[in-house]
Write a protein that holds these residues in place. Sequence first.
Motif, PDB file in Angstrom:
ATOM      1  N   LYS A  48       6.951  -8.530   9.108  1.00 47.44           N
ATOM      2  CA  LYS A  48       7.197  -8.838   7.716  1.00 47.44           C
ATOM      3  C   LYS A  48       7.302  -7.579   6.874  1.00 47.44           C
ATOM      4  N   GLY A  49       6.758  -6.481   7.370  1.00 51.32           N
ATOM      5  CA  GLY A  49       6.533  -5.299   6.548  1.00 51.32           C
ATOM      6  C   GLY A  49       7.743  -4.719   5.843  1.00 51.32           C
ATOM      7  N   ASP A 105       9.015  -0.641   8.244  1.00 51.10           N
ATOM      8  CA  ASP A 105       8.193  -0.209   7.119  1.00 51.10           C
ATOM      9  C   ASP A 105       7.572   1.160   7.380  1.00 51.10           C
ATOM     10  N   VAL A 158      -0.992   0.491   1.677  1.00 48.07           N
ATOM     11  CA  VAL A 158      -0.622  -0.897   1.382  1.00 48.07           C
ATOM     12  C   VAL A 158       0.375  -0.930   0.226  1.00 48.07           C
ATOM     13  N   TYR A 160       4.370  -2.583  -1.390  1.00 47.74           N
ATOM     14  CA  TYR A 160       5.804  -2.486  -1.120  1.00 47.74           C
ATOM     15  C   TYR A 160       6.116  -3.004   0.296  1.00 47.74           C
ATOM     16  N   GLY A 161       5.488  -4.121   0.642  1.00 45.25           N
ATOM     17  CA  GLY A 161       5.702  -4.736   1.962  1.00 45.25           C
ATOM     18  C   GLY A 161       4.564  -4.529   2.939  1.00 45.25           C
ATOM     19  N   LEU A 162       3.853  -3.411   2.794  1.00 40.04           N
ATOM     20  CA  LEU A 162       2.754  -3.101   3.728  1.00 40.04           C
ATOM     21  C   LEU A 162       1.502  -3.897   3.369  1.00 40.04           C
ATOM     22  N   ASP A 163       0.847  -4.404   4.390  1.00 43.19           N
ATOM     23  CA  ASP A 163      -0.311  -5.264   4.150  1.00 43.19           C
ATOM     24  C   ASP A 163      -1.588  -4.711   4.748  1.00 43.19           C
ATOM     25  N   GLU A 166      -2.737  -9.193   5.538  1.00 46.82           N
ATOM     26  CA  GLU A 166      -1.748  -9.996   4.792  1.00 46.82           C
ATOM     27  C   GLU A 166      -1.832  -9.858   3.267  1.00 46.82           C
ATOM     28  N   ARG A 169       0.997  -7.024  -0.029  1.00 46.00           N
ATOM     29  CA  ARG A 169       2.423  -6.774   0.252  1.00 46.00           C
ATOM     30  C   ARG A 169       3.256  -6.728  -1.022  1.00 46.00           C
ATOM     31  N   HIS A 170       2.815  -7.438  -2.054  1.00 48.72           N
ATOM     32  CA  HIS A 170       3.632  -7.593  -3.262  1.00 48.72           C
ATOM     33  C   HIS A 170       3.497  -6.458  -4.267  1.00 48.72           C
TER      34      HIS A 170
END
Length: 178
Positions: A48-49, A105, A158, A160-163, A166, A169-170
């Motif tokens: 998802k990253g 990512d 974390v 910009y997509g990195l979690d 979970e 990411r936002h």
Amino acid sequence: MVDPRAHGRVLREVVFDERAIEARVAELGREVTAAYPDGDLLVIGALKGSFIFLADLVRRIERPLQVDFLVASSYGRGTVSSGEVRLLYEPGTPLADRHILLVEDIIDSGRTLASLVDRLRSRGPRSLAICALLDKRIAPPLPEIRFVGFAAPTRFLVGYGLDHAEDFRHLPYIAELA
Ligand code: IMP
Ligand code: MG
């Protein structure tokens, strides 16, 4: 700093802010555009990253392209990584004789990428290149790594997509978790 979007958790510091990311992604778009003068191009986002990076990047590439995704899952993550990656989803369209740009990512140990490169190579693409937003520069260099956004500190990042589990990411910037 505390950002309300960060679930009230303290982030140690913003490492790459929105403006820096936007400027670098625009440059990457120009680099990719210049690197592929003609023919078609399939951009594959590793979920998802990469989802935010990919969305911003493709809008900065000024040539025809198609977009697809793959979903990779590492075996034994958190214990002993075998370096083997299981594909939960891979592009259904043929990759043979196509220019493939795999968008990632972040490159940490490089195991995920090395495995993905093997898997994609076996499908006979005309070319295979990697565009990673961040590279911690601890992985053995792969010739396929052609576009890198930023050299990243060897810390846990974390946003910009990195979690982390979970979360985060936002966030529109990239920060180090406290
Ligand atoms: P590698 O196989 O060790 O290179 O790990 C790559 C994958 O681990 C990335 O695609 C991310 O999903 C995750 N990862 C590695 N470093 C970080 C980090 O600093 N923050 C968030 N995820 C990370
Ligand atoms: Mg992750």
